[in-house]
Structure formats: structure tokens, C-alpha cells
Design an enzyme around this catalytic site. Structure first.
Site, mmCIF file in Angstrom:
data_model
loop_
_atom_site.group_PDB
_atom_site.id
_atom_site.type_symbol
_atom_site.label_atom_id
_atom_site.label_comp_id
_atom_site.label_asym_id
_atom_site.label_seq_id
_atom_site.Cartn_x
_atom_site.Cartn_y
_atom_site.Cartn_z
ATOM 1 N N HIS A 1 -12.653 82.389 -45.442
ATOM 2 C CA HIS A 1 -13.317 82.689 -46.711
ATOM 3 C C HIS A 1 -14.409 81.660 -47.044
ATOM 4 O O HIS A 1 -14.521 81.216 -48.193
ATOM 5 C CB HIS A 1 -12.260 82.749 -47.824
ATOM 6 N N GLU B 1 -16.399 88.170 -44.637
ATOM 7 C CA GLU B 1 -14.991 88.025 -44.242
ATOM 8 C C GLU B 1 -14.641 89.133 -43.259
ATOM 9 O O GLU B 1 -14.398 90.271 -43.662
ATOM 10 C CB GLU B 1 -14.100 88.121 -45.475
ATOM 11 N N HIS C 1 -5.346 88.393 -51.397
ATOM 12 C CA HIS C 1 -5.396 87.230 -50.503
ATOM 13 C C HIS C 1 -4.051 86.527 -50.277
ATOM 14 O O HIS C 1 -3.956 85.303 -50.328
ATOM 15 C CB HIS C 1 -6.411 86.215 -51.018
ATOM 16 N N ASP D 1 -19.179 93.427 -53.143
ATOM 17 C CA ASP D 1 -17.795 92.995 -52.934
ATOM 18 C C ASP D 1 -17.116 94.179 -52.248
ATOM 19 O O ASP D 1 -16.216 94.812 -52.807
ATOM 20 C CB ASP D 1 -17.127 92.650 -54.277
HETATM 21 C C1 BGC Z 1 -12.882 89.282 -52.818
HETATM 22 C C2 BGC Z 1 -13.327 89.116 -54.246
HETATM 23 C C3 BGC Z 1 -12.593 87.968 -54.825
HETATM 24 C C4 BGC Z 1 -12.870 86.738 -53.995
HETATM 25 C C5 BGC Z 1 -12.023 85.599 -54.464
HETATM 26 C C6 BGC Z 1 -13.211 88.041 -52.074
HETATM 27 O O1 BGC Z 1 -12.757 88.151 -50.782
HETATM 28 O O2 BGC Z 1 -13.442 90.407 -52.213
HETATM 29 O O3 BGC Z 1 -13.099 90.272 -55.001
HETATM 30 O O4 BGC Z 1 -12.916 87.742 -56.156
HETATM 31 O O5 BGC Z 1 -12.548 86.973 -52.668
HETATM 32 O O6 BGC Z 1 -12.757 84.584 -54.882
#
Ligand code: BGC
Length: 333
Positions: free
Chosen positions: A176, A307, A107, A243
Site C-alpha cells: 500500500h 495496489e 484491509h 478508488d
Molecule cells: C482503499 C481506500 C481506502 C485506503 C485506506 C485503499 O486501498 O481503496 O478506499 O480508504 O486504502 O487508506
């Protein structure tokens, strides 16, 4: 039509600036967005009896967003999702990013687009945020100008992303938000029925990096083409949660991506996108330790994210950049 109001949300420490809140209101939705991380802090919608609830997880105060927390409601960039080992090559040059989720970069790095103050511009039906990500920010090449626009029209909230780079650099922007259509603070999302318009998905290794295979969902737990009730589905397939990136069927035009229906309240979330993928994340890492809005605590599976984005680690996986193996499977890179 929507109305837009503007107020102070909080002050950043050490004279870091004022964070503002923009409230967009239509006859069907109310959404609050702050200039810190372009973060959606509230989304209020009525149930079938006309009772309004806030359906996104988050915090009442700015301090909540400044602590270590899992990207509640924020815009993610420069690159959402994981880049394997935080390393990639552009034009023959190798770049190294901070490893903020061992052993990968997640991220956008240590201080991604979710952890910066954006410049707002009020529109008649929404708000536009912009910023310039300097050359080398978080290890990424080139300067990147970015605009994120939220507009509201009746029951439709549109998030539009635009970016302009001074040189080749990976960019993958998303939002998110964690949803719970029963109302944020409800203990889980098990009663939600989920549909995702994807014939294939990306299996991942133990560090959640795609292994390079584009696998058919047919006959697996990832077949969400017809609605499944999440709690029962996770139980039936003995899954810890989702996920994963689902590979969407649509073109680069705006296309249907996913639908989530919460039968008890009658609330429905539909997602459309121009992107080739969606990361469906069921809040597997939530652990009930954060203090949320209205005294809520957020245990595992108390919110879900959809997302919309490019496929994870695409900068390192040649075929993901070009969609070459969209309809095939068992190709290992
Ligand atoms: C991811 C997760 C991650 C989370 C962060 C998601 O977009 O796929 O693996 O833990 O974001 O909180």
C-alpha cells in the site's frame, strides 16, 4: 547488484519488540523497509538532473506508523480491500470479520498484517519477512504462514508474496505505498500522467463494494489505456478521484499493469504483476492532518497507490473468483 544494511528503527511500546529497518541500495534506487508491517518507509530515486528525492509518503519515526494512519507503505492482509459487511462463507460455514470501514471490512481488519511485527531474514539483494497468522486471527479461518520478499535489482524492486494455509481461507496480499514522483511532500499528483492496461473496471456502490458488473472503460473516465494527465482528467470528468479496481488483461504470468510518468522530474514508475487486478487509489481520504517526513503534510490527492491484487470482495462474488465475466458487462449478480 544491491547492498543491504540493517539497523534498529524503534522499540514497540510495552516491550512489544524491536522494529528493524533494512536499507536496500542499488546504483538507481534506495529503499528502506521496516519489519513493522513489512512497510516501505522511503524510496529514493533521482530525477533527470540527478537530484535524488524520496517518492513515497510516510513517517520519519516508528510512532508515526503506530498511530491511526492510512496504511502508508505497508503490506496488507489477509485480505486487501473490502469484504462486504465483513461476512463470507467458506465450505458452508459463515465467518464474521470486524467492520472497520462501515459497513465493510477493510484491509484485513482491526489488526491486519500492516500492524504486526514480522520476522526478517536478510538476503544478498533484499530482505524476506515471515510470520504465522494464527487460526481465527481477525476472524479468518485456518492458520496462514506468510512470506513477503523484497529484492532490488538496479531500478527494479520486486515484491514477492507466498502464503500457505492450513484450511481454505481467502487471501489477497498487496503493498500500500503512496507515491508522489515529484517527491513526497509535494502538494498533489495532478501533473502525473497515468496509464493502466485495463479494458474493464469494477463499478462500485456508495460503500465502495463492486456491484458485480465488469464494465468497459471505453468512453468513460476509467479509460486510462492511453496516458492521461491526472489533474486535467479529474477536472474534465468532474471526478473526486479514483478508488477502483481495474481488471487487468494479462495472464497469471507477470504482465504490464500500469505506468506513471512525471514529466517535470522525468521520473517514471512502471508496475508489473501476476495478479488479475489493480486498485488505483488517488489518496481521496488524505486530509492534511498527518505529520509526515521532513515536515510534510499530506492533503487530498498528494499521493497515489497502485495496489496489485485480486478483485475486491471476490470471496462473495462467485464470478470474480473464476474470471467468468472478464470480457462481458452488465451482468448483475
Ligand atoms: C482503499 C481506500 C481506502 C485506503 C485506506 C485503499 O486501498 O481503496 O478506499 O480508504 O486504502 O487508506
Amino acid at each position: 547488484m544491491a547492498s543491504v544494511t540493517r539497523a534498529v528503527f524503534g522499540e514497540l511500546p510495552s516491550g512489544g519488540g524491536t522494529v528493524e529497518k533494512f536499507q536496500l541500495q542499488s546504483d538507481l534506487l534506495r529503499v528502506d523497509i521496516i519489519s513493522w508491517g513489512c512497510t516501505i518507509t522511503a524510496l529514493e530515486v533521482k530525477d533527470r538532473q540527478g537530484r535524488a528525492s524520496d517518492v513515497v509518503l510516510g513517517f520519519a519515526e516508528l510512532e508515526g506508523y503506530l498511530q491511526k494512519q492510512p496504511y502508508f507503505g505497508a503490506v496488507i492482509g489477509r485480505v486487501a480491500n473490502r469484504i462486504a459487511k465483513g461476512t463470507f462463507k467458506v465450505d458452508g460455514k459463515e465467518y464474521h470479520l470486524a467492520i472497520n470501514k462501515e459497513p465493510n471490512s477493510l484491509h484485513g481488519g482491526v489488526r491486519g498484517f500492516d500492524k504486526v511485527l514480522w520476522t526478517p531474514w536478510v538476503l544478498s539483494n533484499g530482505v524476506q519477512f515471515s510470520r504465522v497468522s494464527p487460526d481465527g486471527e481477525e476472524g479468518y479461518p485456518g492458520e496462514l504462514k506468510v512470506w513477503v520478499t523484497y529484492t532490488l535489482d538496479g531500478g527494479e524492486l520486486v515484491v514477492n508474496y507466498r502464503a500457505q494455509a492450513s484450511q481454505a481461507t481467502p487471501v489477497n496480499l498487496t503493498n500500500h505505498s503512496y507515491f508522489n514522483l515529484a517527491g513526497q511532500g509535494s502538494p498533489n499528483i495532478y501533473g502525473h500522467e497515468v496509464t493502466i492496461e485495463a479494458d474493464t473496471y469494477l463499478p462500485v456502490d456508495e460503500t465502495l463494494i463492486p456491484i458485480g458488473e465488469v464494465a468497459p472503460v471505453q468512453g468513460t473516465a476509467f479509460d486510462l489505456r492511453k496516458p492521461v494527465e491526472l489533474g486535467k482528467h479529474l477536472q474534465d470528468f468532474q471526478l473526486n478521484g479514483f478508488d477502483h479496481n481495474f481488471c487487468l488483461k494479462g495472464s497469471k504470468e507477470k504482465h504490464f499493469c500500469a505506468r506513471v510518468h512525471h514529466a517535470a522530474s522525468g521520473r517514471v514508475l512502471e508496475v508489473y504483476t501476476t495478479q488479475p487486478g489493480v486498485q488505483f487509489y488517488t489518496g481521496n481520504f488524505l486530509d492534511g492532518t498527518l505529520k509526515g517526513k521532513n515536515g510534510a503534510v499530506y492533503p487530498k490527492h498528494s499521493g497515489f497507490c497502485l495496489e496489485t491484487q485480486n478483485w475486491p470482495d471476490a470471496v462473495n462474488q462467485f464470478c470474480f473468483q473464476h474470471g467468468i465475466i472478464w470480457r462481458t458487462h452488465r451482468i448483475l449478480l
